[in-house]
Design a protein around this motif. Structure first.
Motif, mmCIF file in Angstrom:
data_model
loop_
_atom_site.group_PDB
_atom_site.id
_atom_site.type_symbol
_atom_site.label_atom_id
_atom_site.label_comp_id
_atom_site.label_asym_id
_atom_site.label_seq_id
_atom_site.Cartn_x
_atom_site.Cartn_y
_atom_site.Cartn_z
ATOM 1 N N LEU A 69 1.181 -1.413 -0.078
ATOM 2 C CA LEU A 69 0.465 -0.187 -0.290
ATOM 3 C C LEU A 69 0.971 1.466 0.265
ATOM 4 N N ARG A 70 2.225 1.186 0.423
ATOM 5 C CA ARG A 70 2.753 2.293 0.999
ATOM 6 C C ARG A 70 4.027 2.442 -0.804
ATOM 7 N N SER A 71 3.916 1.536 -1.431
ATOM 8 C CA SER A 71 4.391 1.455 -2.266
ATOM 9 C C SER A 71 4.095 2.159 -3.749
ATOM 10 N N PRO A 72 4.851 2.316 -5.083
ATOM 11 C CA PRO A 72 3.790 3.231 -6.202
ATOM 12 C C PRO A 72 3.737 1.238 -6.914
ATOM 13 N N ILE A 73 3.540 0.319 -6.159
ATOM 14 C CA ILE A 73 2.837 -0.915 -6.904
ATOM 15 C C ILE A 73 1.620 -0.582 -7.204
ATOM 16 N N LEU A 74 1.142 -0.767 -6.541
ATOM 17 C CA LEU A 74 -0.599 0.102 -7.011
ATOM 18 C C LEU A 74 -0.916 0.770 -8.287
ATOM 19 N N PRO A 75 -0.723 1.794 -7.569
ATOM 20 C CA PRO A 75 -1.150 2.918 -8.994
ATOM 21 C C PRO A 75 -0.330 2.135 -10.185
ATOM 22 N N ALA A 76 0.412 1.318 -10.086
ATOM 23 C CA ALA A 76 0.672 0.757 -11.534
ATOM 24 C C ALA A 76 -0.052 0.125 -12.035
ATOM 25 N N LEU A 77 -0.992 -0.381 -11.364
ATOM 26 C CA LEU A 77 -1.853 -2.192 -12.116
ATOM 27 C C LEU A 77 -2.957 -0.920 -12.395
ATOM 28 N N GLU A 78 -3.419 0.590 -12.672
ATOM 29 C CA GLU A 78 -3.786 1.530 -13.111
ATOM 30 C C GLU A 78 -5.479 0.881 -13.523
ATOM 31 N N ASP A 79 -5.396 0.269 -11.472
ATOM 32 C CA ASP A 79 -7.555 0.046 -11.601
ATOM 33 C C ASP A 79 -7.604 0.865 -10.480
ATOM 34 N N VAL A 80 -8.375 1.844 -10.929
ATOM 35 C CA VAL A 80 -9.094 3.250 -10.574
ATOM 36 C C VAL A 80 -9.569 2.786 -9.096
ATOM 37 N N ALA A 81 -10.778 1.922 -9.105
ATOM 38 C CA ALA A 81 -11.302 1.148 -7.975
ATOM 39 C C ALA A 81 -10.124 0.654 -6.842
ATOM 40 N N ILE A 82 -8.787 0.663 -7.154
ATOM 41 C CA ILE A 82 -7.914 -0.394 -5.827
ATOM 42 C C ILE A 82 -6.956 1.271 -5.451
ATOM 43 N N THR A 83 -7.261 2.079 -7.245
ATOM 44 C CA THR A 83 -6.545 3.846 -6.574
ATOM 45 C C THR A 83 -7.185 4.161 -5.566
ATOM 46 N N ARG A 84 -8.391 4.562 -6.377
ATOM 47 C CA ARG A 84 -9.685 5.284 -4.963
ATOM 48 C C ARG A 84 -9.293 4.869 -3.729
ATOM 49 N N TRP A 85 -9.719 3.796 -3.148
ATOM 50 C CA TRP A 85 -9.344 2.717 -2.064
ATOM 51 C C TRP A 85 -8.513 2.741 -1.443
ATOM 52 N N ARG A 86 -7.048 3.062 -2.022
ATOM 53 C CA ARG A 86 -5.829 3.240 -1.579
ATOM 54 C C ARG A 86 -5.650 4.566 -0.820
ATOM 55 N N ARG A 87 -6.613 5.468 -1.983
ATOM 56 C CA ARG A 87 -6.699 6.840 -1.169
ATOM 57 C C ARG A 87 -7.337 7.065 -0.261
ATOM 58 N N VAL A 88 -8.834 6.338 0.015
ATOM 59 C CA VAL A 88 -8.946 6.205 1.297
ATOM 60 C C VAL A 88 -8.437 6.298 2.320
ATOM 61 N N TRP A 89 -7.892 4.720 2.227
ATOM 62 C CA TRP A 89 -7.157 4.298 3.088
ATOM 63 C C TRP A 89 -5.687 5.201 3.404
ATOM 64 N N ARG A 90 -5.266 6.046 2.784
ATOM 65 C CA ARG A 90 -3.888 7.072 2.753
ATOM 66 C C ARG A 90 -4.485 8.062 3.787
ATOM 67 N N TYR A 91 -5.751 9.048 3.228
ATOM 68 C CA TYR A 91 -6.244 9.868 4.307
ATOM 69 C C TYR A 91 -7.484 10.176 5.508
ATOM 70 N N CYS A 92 -7.908 8.640 5.617
ATOM 71 C CA CYS A 92 -8.757 8.822 6.008
ATOM 72 C C CYS A 92 -7.905 8.774 7.965
ATOM 73 N N PRO A 93 -6.462 8.484 8.098
ATOM 74 C CA PRO A 93 -6.098 8.719 9.248
ATOM 75 C C PRO A 93 -5.998 10.183 9.677
ATOM 76 N N TRP A 94 -5.862 10.749 8.748
ATOM 77 C CA TRP A 94 -5.431 12.040 8.594
ATOM 78 C C TRP A 94 -6.978 12.931 8.946
ATOM 79 N N GLY A 95 -7.676 12.533 8.457
ATOM 80 C CA GLY A 95 -9.270 13.349 8.907
ATOM 81 C C GLY A 95 -9.526 12.758 10.033
ATOM 82 N N ALA A 96 -9.596 11.287 10.860
ATOM 83 C CA ALA A 96 -9.425 10.969 11.870
ATOM 84 C C ALA A 96 -8.897 11.880 13.252
ATOM 85 N N TRP A 97 -7.937 11.905 12.294
ATOM 86 C CA TRP A 97 -6.889 12.113 13.572
ATOM 87 C C TRP A 97 -6.804 14.215 13.447
#
Length: 104
Positions: free
Chosen positions: A62-90
Motif C-alpha cells: 500500500l505504501r509502494s507505487p506498485i498499486l497505482p501502477a496496476l492502473e485500476d481505478v477502484a484500487i487507486t480510489r480505495w488506496r487514497r481512502v486508506w491513505r487520507y482517512c487517518p489524517w481526517g480522523a486525527w
C-alpha cells in the motif's frame, strides 16, 4: 456545542473504521482482478505466511507505487481512502480536544 463535540468524535471513529475497511476492499479487489499480484503479496518464497505476515506485506504494498501502477481505478480510489482517512480522523479528534479545552 456538545453535539458538535460528539459529532467530531464520531467522525474520527468513522474515519478510522473506513481506513481499515479500505484495506479489506483493496484485498478483495486484488484477489478478484489481479490474482498474480495478490499471490506476490500473500505468499513468500517459502510458502504461505500467517495473517500477520500477509498484513505486513500488504502495508508495504500500500505504501509502494506498485498499486497505482496496476492502473485500476477502484484500487487507486480505495488506496487514497486508506491513505487520507487517518489524517481526517486525527484532525477530528484534535478538533474535539480543542473544543474540550476551550470549554473549560
Amino acid at each position: 456545542m456538545l453535539t458538535f463535540y460528539l459529532s467530531l468524535l464520531f467522525a474520527g471513529v468513522v474515519f478510522f473504521l473506513l481506513h481499515f475497511f479500505a484495506q479489506v476492499r483493496i484485498v478483495s479487489l486484488l484477489r478478484t482482478r489481479h490474482p498474480a499480484q495478490w499471490k506476490i503479496i500473500a505468499e513468500t518464497e517459502t510458502g504461505r505466511t500467517g495473517l500477520l505476515g500477509v498484513w505486513m506485506r500488504l502495508q508495504l504494498a500500500l505504501r509502494s507505487p506498485i498499486l497505482p501502477a496496476l492502473e485500476d481505478v477502484a484500487i487507486t480510489r480505495w488506496r487514497r481512502v486508506w491513505r487520507y482517512c487517518p489524517w481526517g480522523a486525527w484532525l477530528c479528534w484534535f478538533a474535539a480536544l480543542g473544543l474540550q479545552w476551550m470549554a473549560h
